[in-house]
Design a protein around this motif. Sequence first.
Motif, short mmCIF file in Angstrom:
data_model
loop_
_atom_site.label_atom_id
_atom_site.label_comp_id
_atom_site.label_asym_id
_atom_site.label_seq_id
_atom_site.Cartn_x
_atom_site.Cartn_y
_atom_site.Cartn_z
N CYS A 123 0.64 -1.19 -0.01
CA CYS A 123 -0.25 0.08 -0.02
C CYS A 123 0.96 1.20 0.16
N GLY A 124 2.18 1.11 0.23
CA GLY A 124 2.96 2.38 0.17
C GLY A 124 2.41 3.54 1.22
N SER A 125 2.03 4.64 0.57
CA SER A 125 1.51 5.61 1.50
C SER A 125 -0.15 5.55 1.67
N GLY A 126 -0.88 4.64 0.96
CA GLY A 126 -1.95 4.42 1.28
C GLY A 126 -3.30 5.14 0.32
N THR A 127 -2.45 5.59 -1.08
CA THR A 127 -3.25 6.29 -1.72
C THR A 127 -4.65 5.27 -2.41
N ILE A 128 -4.25 4.06 -2.70
CA ILE A 128 -5.12 3.20 -3.31
C ILE A 128 -6.36 2.95 -2.29
N ALA A 129 -6.23 2.96 -1.16
CA ALA A 129 -6.93 2.40 -0.06
C ALA A 129 -7.77 3.52 0.22
N ILE A 130 -7.32 4.93 0.07
CA ILE A 130 -7.93 5.90 0.67
C ILE A 130 -8.89 6.30 -0.35
N GLU A 131 -8.43 6.28 -1.78
CA GLU A 131 -9.49 6.69 -2.77
C GLU A 131 -10.39 5.57 -3.19
N ALA A 132 -10.18 4.28 -2.83
CA ALA A 132 -11.46 3.32 -2.55
C ALA A 132 -12.37 3.69 -1.60
N ASP A 142 1.89 -3.54 4.19
CA ASP A 142 3.19 -2.92 3.62
C ASP A 142 4.27 -3.40 4.39
N LYS A 143 5.44 -3.87 3.90
CA LYS A 143 6.45 -4.48 4.68
C LYS A 143 7.62 -3.51 5.57
N ALA A 144 7.38 -2.26 4.79
CA ALA A 144 8.28 -1.16 5.30
C ALA A 144 7.39 -0.37 6.44
N PRO A 145 8.01 -0.52 7.75
CA PRO A 145 7.45 0.38 8.89
C PRO A 145 7.33 1.65 8.51
N SER A 146 8.20 2.54 7.76
CA SER A 146 7.92 4.01 7.58
C SER A 146 6.69 3.95 6.72
N ALA A 147 6.63 3.14 5.60
CA ALA A 147 5.27 3.28 4.42
C ALA A 147 4.21 3.09 5.66
N VAL A 148 4.14 2.09 6.29
CA VAL A 148 3.12 1.88 7.43
C VAL A 148 2.50 3.07 8.06
N ILE A 166 -4.68 -0.41 8.29
CA ILE A 166 -3.03 -0.52 7.61
C ILE A 166 -2.47 -1.22 8.64
N ARG A 167 -1.65 -2.35 8.34
CA ARG A 167 -0.70 -2.81 9.09
C ARG A 167 0.40 -3.28 8.39
N ARG A 168 1.49 -3.74 9.35
CA ARG A 168 2.94 -4.03 8.57
C ARG A 168 2.86 -5.55 8.15
N ALA A 169 2.93 -6.21 7.17
CA ALA A 169 2.96 -7.59 6.60
C ALA A 169 3.69 -7.67 5.30
N ASP A 170 4.26 -8.68 4.91
CA ASP A 170 4.63 -8.99 3.85
C ASP A 170 3.80 -9.85 3.14
#
Length: 391
Positions: free
Chosen positions: A202-211, A262-268, A286-290
């Motif tokens: 999800c990176g910075s969450g854009t798709i989830a937010i727009e959805a 997202d697996k990157a803590p900073s992105a989460v 949103i949660r951290r997961a690979d």
Amino acid sequence: MRQDNFKMVAKTLHGFEDLLEDELKRLGAMDIRKGTRNVTFRGDKGFMYKANLCLRTAIKILKPIKYFKIKNEQDLYDQVYNMHWDKYLTHEQTFAIDATVASEQFTHSQFIALKTKDAIADKFRNTQGKRPNVDIKFPTLRIHVHIQNNDCSISLDSSGGSLHKRGYKTATNIAPINEVLAAGLVMLSGWDGQSDLLDPMCGSGTIAIEAAMIACNIPPNINRKEFGFEKWQDWDVDLFEKIEESALKKIREFHHDIYGYDKAPSAVQKAKDNVRNANLEDYIKIRRADFFETKKETEGKLHILFNPPYGERLHIDMENFYADIGDTLKQGYSATDAWFITSNLEALKFVGLRPSRKIKVFNGKLESRLVKYEMYAGSKKAKFQKKNTDD
């Protein structure tokens, strides 16, 4: 035709013209005509406010104020000079020029912008003794010049900054997806808010937010600090507030969940911040997961939509990465429609699944494909064998 209606041009991304045309029809625009990366329509001032507030796939809403033919740069200067700029601007205010050219004769958009700027400045200096200054970042009035062959149009930019700047994103990751692109992908994927949705990268969450905004019918630009038309001389704050109130009344409840991994803590952390800024914490988790270590957690149908790394800005082993996408979907995500966008068309071969749809889209200047993989509950073969037996 009502006298207070005027022509407008909504600009969009390449390939999103049909989506934008549909949006304009639903909003109630008149005389809609589809072009290349734009759709023209008619409406009044209130509709211009509504279009800026509510269109998900528009980048800008322009209001053309003058059309003319030009043979050379002097023609352009003379025509612009002769316009009544004091209707739109005072010498104490600021302006900026954007120019796009598609012409064999006029090839340098910056020179066209400069010539337009000179004509406006000279007109004020010669008629009022003072001229407005140029402010590229925060002008009072943003003016758009468009030249196609020898046809020139001068428009006022009612949006100001690009409409993809929704106002909720204070934090982005290394390769953020444009908000207009994200909204368009959700719409192209056919998601209707009737199932859970997952963005597993999800990176910075854009798709989830727009959805979430689509599912709840929230105006996409409700969080914007400002539109260009708010600095215009005919700005009607009462009318805008009425339009805004009417749009907010159409918000609906959403009875499923949207997930972002997202697996990157900073992105989460960034995604969580952006979700909070958009006031959508009730709908998005949103949660951290690979993704490659996950399985489907929801009952019933799941809709997956994501923007995996392309290798353009993020360096990864493409072959293994795309093979892992296919394996994860096969092993862990039955009863799922999985969509993702990629500009690496070669890498699609390694997914190991046959896409049921491929839609050509552009991510910036990168030609890409939005692909769909249908993961059945049980194998597809077993599903059809069972159906034949039942028959």
